[in-house]
Motif scaffolding. Structure first.
Motif, mmCIF file in Angstrom:
data_model
loop_
_atom_site.group_PDB
_atom_site.id
_atom_site.type_symbol
_atom_site.label_atom_id
_atom_site.label_comp_id
_atom_site.label_asym_id
_atom_site.label_seq_id
_atom_site.Cartn_x
_atom_site.Cartn_y
_atom_site.Cartn_z
ATOM 1 N N GLU A 175 0.796 -1.263 -0.040
ATOM 2 C CA GLU A 175 0.080 0.030 0.033
ATOM 3 C C GLU A 175 0.823 1.272 0.050
ATOM 4 O OE1 GLU A 175 -2.391 -3.038 2.079
ATOM 5 O OE2 GLU A 175 -0.447 -2.461 2.420
ATOM 6 N N ALA A 176 0.526 2.324 -0.856
ATOM 7 C CA ALA A 176 0.978 3.532 -0.569
ATOM 8 C C ALA A 176 1.052 4.166 0.528
ATOM 9 C CB ALA A 176 0.453 4.488 -1.851
ATOM 10 N N LEU A 177 2.223 4.683 1.134
ATOM 11 C CA LEU A 177 2.306 5.285 2.359
ATOM 12 C C LEU A 177 2.859 6.892 2.059
ATOM 13 C CD1 LEU A 177 3.912 2.723 4.503
ATOM 14 C CD2 LEU A 177 1.905 3.503 4.721
ATOM 15 N N ASP A 178 2.765 7.330 0.692
ATOM 16 C CA ASP A 178 3.464 8.613 0.451
ATOM 17 C C ASP A 178 2.335 9.214 -0.629
ATOM 18 O OD1 ASP A 178 3.472 6.971 -1.999
ATOM 19 O OD2 ASP A 178 5.462 7.648 -2.347
ATOM 20 N N ASN A 179 2.766 10.380 -1.033
ATOM 21 C CA ASN A 179 2.099 11.170 -2.015
ATOM 22 C C ASN A 179 2.302 11.052 -3.366
ATOM 23 O OD1 ASN A 179 0.186 13.132 -0.106
ATOM 24 N ND2 ASN A 179 2.286 13.632 0.541
ATOM 25 N N LYS A 180 3.564 10.388 -3.559
ATOM 26 C CA LYS A 180 4.323 10.281 -4.802
ATOM 27 C C LYS A 180 3.623 9.167 -5.541
ATOM 28 C CE LYS A 180 8.443 10.780 -6.270
ATOM 29 N NZ LYS A 180 8.488 11.509 -7.616
ATOM 30 N N THR A 181 3.367 8.002 -4.926
ATOM 31 C CA THR A 181 2.521 6.684 -5.354
ATOM 32 C C THR A 181 1.503 7.021 -6.201
ATOM 33 O OG1 THR A 181 3.887 5.711 -4.022
ATOM 34 C CG2 THR A 181 2.289 4.114 -5.264
ATOM 35 N N LEU A 187 -1.219 9.900 -13.015
ATOM 36 C CA LEU A 187 -0.773 10.265 -14.438
ATOM 37 C C LEU A 187 -0.572 9.261 -15.442
ATOM 38 C CD1 LEU A 187 2.296 12.351 -12.869
ATOM 39 C CD2 LEU A 187 0.045 13.016 -13.667
ATOM 40 N N GLN A 188 -0.413 8.100 -14.898
ATOM 41 C CA GLN A 188 -0.748 6.760 -15.813
ATOM 42 C C GLN A 188 -1.932 6.644 -16.523
ATOM 43 O OE1 GLN A 188 0.589 2.911 -14.316
ATOM 44 N NE2 GLN A 188 0.828 1.997 -16.228
ATOM 45 N N ILE A 301 4.081 16.837 -14.497
ATOM 46 C CA ILE A 301 3.417 17.061 -13.168
ATOM 47 C C ILE A 301 4.436 16.248 -11.935
ATOM 48 C CG2 ILE A 301 1.584 16.431 -11.583
ATOM 49 C CD1 ILE A 301 -0.219 17.177 -13.572
ATOM 50 N N ASN A 302 4.792 15.084 -12.266
ATOM 51 C CA ASN A 302 5.766 14.325 -11.153
ATOM 52 C C ASN A 302 6.778 15.357 -10.982
ATOM 53 O OD1 ASN A 302 6.528 12.322 -9.486
ATOM 54 N ND2 ASN A 302 7.508 11.528 -11.077
ATOM 55 N N LEU A 303 7.552 15.596 -11.934
ATOM 56 C CA LEU A 303 8.931 16.603 -11.501
ATOM 57 C C LEU A 303 8.396 17.841 -11.190
ATOM 58 C CD1 LEU A 303 11.817 16.803 -11.931
ATOM 59 C CD2 LEU A 303 11.421 17.458 -14.439
ATOM 60 N N ALA A 304 7.534 18.340 -11.394
ATOM 61 C CA ALA A 304 7.147 19.776 -11.068
ATOM 62 C C ALA A 304 6.516 19.766 -9.417
ATOM 63 C CB ALA A 304 5.681 20.265 -11.934
ATOM 64 N N VAL A 305 5.871 18.528 -9.146
ATOM 65 C CA VAL A 305 5.527 18.377 -7.499
ATOM 66 C C VAL A 305 6.620 18.091 -6.744
ATOM 67 C CG1 VAL A 305 4.548 16.788 -6.078
ATOM 68 C CG2 VAL A 305 3.386 17.571 -8.164
#
Length: 729
Positions: A175-181, A187-188, A301-305
């Motif tokens: 399970e994702a424990l972060d904001n990035k996952t 985005l996919q 977006i991923n890079l911008a974040v």
């Protein structure tokens, strides 16, 4: 003036401007501390370089053998820049970034043969403690294992003497424990859905990339002055403080000349950003005194974040060098503008087209209208979820005042596009005749100019506004991680585009319509269905609140209310359908955000009680005693006539007593409500209790304190005042 406050002001007044070394051209140093394409070509083998590019562009997995080659090249590059440590840099659900540094240095078992070592296993995966981060019940304390895994789509960078490797953070069970996952998954999803729709207009499109340009607003306060305010240090905002006679009412700070010391800070910050590959471009004074803004060039977006999260950390560190404190709180000062992080969002194809920018031909305009209207439809269908995505204790103070948008989510598109949609809606329903097709293309679709920047205006009261070639999500708070709002926005648009394609394909198959006709028919129905979300007027007005209620739009003014949308069946179905988050991950985030809200209000309540009782009341009593001695002296001199002479002093003594009593009574009542709230076991009920029962006392206590600030001798008042915090550079 109190000795403590005087010393802080004297230190500020005597401080010399910090000189900044002569800066090189930005183009020369940009990205020099980033393991970017140039560095990879130099330090990686052709095979390793190709593997990284394939992972970035196509999402391909990297073989462990190749990972070793990449790690070796990355290490050599880092060592060439005097780096000593490496870290997996990730974004846990605290809203901040996290890092644990390990040295490249290793020795053999007997302590001999020291060597700088860094292999593929260290690059690809590490195992930090998961239980100490917010997890919403996903992990127990005795199940602490969590994993960080390398995200090759965001390049590694050097900060200080540490190689920072952007990673995702997941639990032992995945399970994702972060904001990035979740963001990467969203985005996919939108890449897939948008590419399928874009192929209606250009079969050569293979990929659609969402882009983001954030605008970071912030306050700069002298560090020595900020350190005298317990509320600023503990909560990021002033819980007490009377408004300065001069605030922002003259509009003289906005876009004004940047103060020299601030400009030195900005130059130093920009230099750091250039080294880290953060493409900051714009800087200026914002509306409130001591408020500023910087903004970068648009990025994926991923890079911008990642860049925004990194920037916020860098801003604080650079501020220390200049004896400043950066305030990211959405409303650090009552009565002046709050700070937002406007998220400018768009979609770009691998063929070089901005899908939210009208082209020069009717067909290009049709492509624009397709993505434009579908975005509006997504916001219409999921406005409650979008509101929940920007909910926080700090943002609650900002929404609905001083140029911040209200809690009601609506879309502003401007008069011209409103007219275009009205004309498109008026076309006859069903299969279009040849005359209608021609009329539609020439009179409606073909009317949209290539550049709409001057035709859409900027409604500062709109939370979601179209501004020419992008949508600006203005409701995002300045302290927020952009990933939360961008995950939600991309998810709802992905879902809508997916549904749109199914509807269009069904019309083509069932009614024997051509592609353009089917698209027109579906878009026309969307226009009819989404009228309630479009609003061009004043978002602050009571009339809009009433009108929004009639339209069925939500108006959640507090975080506990707003967050409920995150765990609705509709939201969970959305995230699970698109494989962005499962119900466990969604529910965990809901619990974490409620707990964070509760703790922040709890901290503010405790700090407020402390300042009111230990700063304000003793100071007021001290001054009151001075007045009492003065009245006694007047009585001795003037006898029975003293009451006429001391009338004002006696009145002032009484007024001070009333405010002291008001503070003590309200602090006691607030403390009792806090105790009751703490005894609740259900986190949603606890959050509601803090919101509805504890928080209302804040303003009541503040009222009495701010009145005392105006009554008590300035020399005695211990807290640095607004006029000093906001106007001393």
């Amino acid at each position: 003036m109190s000795t403590f406050r005087f010393q802080a002001l004297k230190e500020t007044a005597n401080r010399k401007l910090i000189a900044v070394e002569k800066l090189e051209k930005k183009s020369k140093i940009f990205g020099s501390n980033v393991f970017n394409d140039k560095a990879m070509r130099q330090f990686l083998t052709p095979e390793a370089y190709k593997a990284v590019q394939n992972a970035v562009q196509n999402g391909a997995k990297i073989d462990r053998v190749i990972a070793d080659q990449i790690a070796m090249g990355m290490k050599e590059w880092a060592l060439s820049k005097d780096v000593t440590h490496y870290t997996h840099w990730f974004q846990p659900l605290t809203g901040n970034t996290a890092e644990k540094h390990d040295a490249f240095f290793e020795t053999s078992f007997d302590g001999s043969d020291p060597v700088e070592k860094f292999g593929g296993s260290q690059l690809v995966q590490q195992e930090p403690d998961a239980s100490s981060f917010p997890n919403g019940g996903i992990r127990n304390t005795f199940e602490a294992r969590g994993y960080t895994a390398w995200d090759p789509t965001s390049p590694a960078f050097i900060y200080g003497t540490t190689l920072c490797i952007p990673t995702i953070f997941v639990s032992y069970t995945g399970e994702a424990l972060d904001n990035k996952t979740p963001l990467l998954r969203a985005l996919q999803a939108i890449d897939s859905a948008a590419t399928d729709v874009a192929k209606y207009f250009d079969k050569n499109v293979r990929k659609v990339t969402p882009t983001l340009g954030w605008e970071q607003e912030y306050f700069l306060i002298d560090r020595s002055l900020a350190n005298t305010r317990p509320d600023l240090l503990a909560t990021g905002r002033t819980l007490l403080g009377h408004a300065s006679a001069k605030g922002q009412q003259l509009d003289d700070h906005y876009f004004g000349s940047i103060p020299s010391r601030v400009l030195n800070y900005m130059r130093d910050l920009e230099n750091e950003c250039m080294l880290l590959g953060i493409p900051v471009k714009t800087r200026h004074n914002e509306v409130a005194p001591s408020q500023f803004e910087l903004a970068p060039i648009f990025e994926e977006i991923n890079l911008a974040v990642d860049h925004n999260s990194l920037l916020m950390d860098v801003m604080q560190k650079v501020a220390e060098r200049h004896d400043y404190k950066v305030l990211f709180h959405e409303k650090p000062f009552k009565g002046v503008n709050g700070s937002g992080k406007h998220n400018n969002w768009s979609l770009a194809t691998d063929t070089g087209i901005n899908l939210l920018s009208p082209g020069k031909t009717p067909m290009s305009n049709l492509q624009f209208l397709t993505f434009f209207i579908n975005t509006i439809k997504a916001v219409h269908d999921y406005e409650e979820l979008l509101r929940a995505a920007i909910a926080s204790a700090s943002n609650d103070h900002r929404l609905g005042a001083n140029e911040a948008p209200p809690a009601i989510i609506s879309v502003f598109i401007g008069q011209q596009l409103t007219k275009v949609l009205a004309e498109l809606e008026g076309v006859t329903k069903g299969k279009l005749s040849p005359e209608e097709k021609t009329d539609l293309k020439l009179n409606v679709v073909g009317k949209i100019p290539d550049v709409l920047l001057d035709n859409t205006d900027r409604n500062r009261t709109s939370p979601f506004a179209f501004t020419g070639n992008k949508f600006e999500f203005r409701a995002v708070g300045s302290s927020a991680n952009c990933a939360t709002s961008m995950t939600t926005l991309n998810a709802i648009v992905a879902k809508q585009l997916k549904d749109f394609k199914e509807e269009v394909d069904a019309l083509i198959a069932k009614k024997d319509l051509k592609k353009d006709e089917a698209i027109f028919n579906v878009l026309r129905e969307y226009i009819k269905q989404t009228k309630s979300i479009l609003f061009e007027g004043d978002g602050y007005s009571e009339a809009w609140e009433k009108e929004a209620k009639k339209r069925g739009l939500s108006n959640f003014k507090t975080t506990p209310e707003a967050l409920k949308a995150k765990v609705s069946k509709k939201a969970i179905d959305l995230f699970e359908e698109l494989a962005i988050m499962n119900h466990v991950e969604v529910e965990a985030r809901y619990e974490i955000e409620l707990e964070e809200y509760t703790k922040k209000i709890q901290i503010e309540g405790r700090v407020l009680g402390d300042i009111a009782r230990n700063h304000v009341v003793p100071t007021a009593i001290r001054y009151q005693n001075t007045l009492i001695e003065n009245v006694k002296g007047l009585k001795e001199i003037f006898g029975k006539d003293f009451e006429k002479i001391a009338k004002q002093q006696i009145s002032l003594i009484k007024e001070i007593s009333e405010h002291i009593e008001g503070i003590n009574a309200k602090v006691d009542a607030m403390t009792e409500e806090r105790k009751k709230a703490n005894n609740l076991s259900d986190i949603s009920k606890m959050a509601a209790a803090y919101c509805d029962k504890v928080k209302p006392y804040f303003e009541e206590i503040r009222y009495h304190s701010d009145k005392l600030e105006l009554l008590v001798d300035d020399e005695m008042w211990t807290l640095v005042k607004y006029r000093e915090l906001l106007f001393l550079r």
